[in-house]
Scaffold this active site. Structure first.
Site, PDB file in Angstrom:
ATOM      1  N   SER A   2      -1.279  12.428   1.056  1.00 36.51           N
ATOM      2  CA  SER A   2      -2.314  12.062   1.983  1.00 36.51           C
ATOM      3  C   SER A   2      -1.982  13.123   3.155  1.00 36.51           C
ATOM      4  O   SER A   2      -1.210  12.798   4.101  1.00 36.51           O
ATOM      5  CB  SER A   2      -2.357  10.732   2.591  1.00 36.51           C
ATOM      6  OG  SER A   2      -3.447  10.671   3.685  1.00 36.51           O
ATOM      7  N   CYS A  24      -9.257  -9.324  -3.336  1.00 34.42           N
ATOM      8  CA  CYS A  24      -7.823  -9.437  -3.525  1.00 34.42           C
ATOM      9  C   CYS A  24      -7.002 -10.517  -2.915  1.00 34.42           C
ATOM     10  O   CYS A  24      -6.203 -11.039  -3.421  1.00 34.42           O
ATOM     11  CB  CYS A  24      -7.165  -8.175  -2.864  1.00 34.42           C
ATOM     12  SG  CYS A  24      -7.648  -6.598  -3.716  1.00 34.42           S
TER      13      CYS A  24
END
Length: 353
Positions: free
Chosen positions: A170, A325
């Site tokens: 990233s 999640c």
């Protein structure tokens, strides 16, 4: 679970045809109809807890899943050419966005809530747990594979006096680390882990192995062995699945983590065989439920800051991601593991909690 029931986990249906799409397309249909507003539920985390505890997800097996399962075995979805896709799609949404959702060090992985009272304490406790498990000492060199926004390397440099090297795919994360921690002995590289080839006393990888993929598990362990000194340790912190032969949730793969794949314990053991010694395994998956719920509260509390940047569909997508999640960890459908591996460690390791 009831359609249009009165309990917090009951689905409120706003478009009848959405049920046909859910049955036909499974998890992908479930997520996309939610993103469109075809249904809602007062407590999305509880909805997924009940859904997964009842194994309802296993009763719908569209034939399209056969191709997805075969593809995961035949195609290397996590090849070098695809390694940067997840950063572009997920991690580079903007540092300001993640600063509002995460703790002060921007730790984007499961906290350790054993004695913690809030997210900040849980993440500091997790970082310290990792440093103690690695038995860090001043002057050591620590490699962090998938270093995120630098939470571990900054904590280890500040509190344990080690020199740190981080790698990330990233650009946003690398830039953030270079600017925020310029005064610390930290070097960060924008590169794929497979190119690493220099010695370190300790190696950590926190929340990155989920992007490695089954075809590259062995390669990851070979890189760790190549870079680890004889008396060194590797700490592997990863989400994991209960079954070896399964595939990534279709909605998560399309909208949140492209090319992601959760490992099983068997796959991890296979990948390390004759390369590294498995010294310790610690499961604290229940703590991810608390972590995700804390992230969700922060996300909701700061949404007004991003409502013009991201549309309403993004808002529903992100809620669905965080709360589904949380429900999955609560149902014990997925796990969080910390492994300790060594190369030629003398005397083994003591359990650290």
């Amino acid at each position: 679970m009831r359609i249009n029931g009165s309990r917090p986990w009951d689905m409120q249906l706003h478009r009848n045809r959405a049920l046909d799409e859910i049955v036909a397309r499974g998890s992908l249909g479930l997520g996309e109809t939610y993103m469109r507003g075809d249904w809602s539920v007062p407590a999305l985390d509880q909805f997924f807890f009940h859904l997964l505890r009842a194994d309802l997800h296993t009763r719908i097996q569209p034939l399209r899943n056969l191709w997805r399962i075969a593809r995961s075995y035949l195609v290397n979805l996590q090849s070098r050419s695809r390694a940067f896709q997840v950063a572009e799609r997920h991690y580079d949404l903007g540092n300001d966005f993640y600063q509002c959702m995460l703790d002060s060090r921007m730790t984007y992985s499961c906290g350790y809530w054993r004695e913690a009272k809030d997210l900040e304490q849980a993440q500091a406790a997790k970082l310290d747990l990792i440093c103690r498990k690695l038995d860090l000492k001043p002057g050591m060199r620590l490699l962090d594979i998938g270093c995120g926004w630098g939470s571990l390397v900054s904590y280890a440099a500040e509190h344990y006096g080690v020199e740190c090297v981080g790698v990330s795919v990233s650009r946003e994360q690398c830039r953030y680390i270079e600017e925020r921690y310029a005064q610390l002995p930290i070097t960060v590289h924008l590169r794929d882990y497979r190119s690493l080839d220099e010695p370190f006393d300790r190696i950590a990888s926190v929340g990155m192995f989920e992007h490695v993929g089954r075809k590259n598990h062995r390669t990851f362990m070979q890189v760790a062995r190549r870079c680890l000194k004889d008396n060194g340790r590797l700490l592997l912190h990863t989400i994991g699945k209960n079954q070896r032969r399964s595939t990534t949730d279709a909605w998560i793969e399309k909208y949140i983590f492209p090319n992601g794949e959760l490992p099983s314990t068997g796959q991890i053991c296979d990948s390390a065989e004759q390369l590294l010694i498995e010294e310790d395994l610690h499961n604290f998956g229940c703590d991810y439920d608390k972590t995700l719920m804390a992230w969700h509260r922060n996300f909701e509390n700061h949404w007004d800051r991003f409502a013009e940047k991201f549309d309403r569909q993004f808002y529903r997508m992100w809620r669905y991601y965080l709360l589904s999640c949380a429900g999955a960890f609560r149902a014990r459908h997925i796990q969080l593991w910390q492994w300790i591996f060594s190369r030629k460690l003398e005397g083994g390791v003591e359990r650290v909690v």
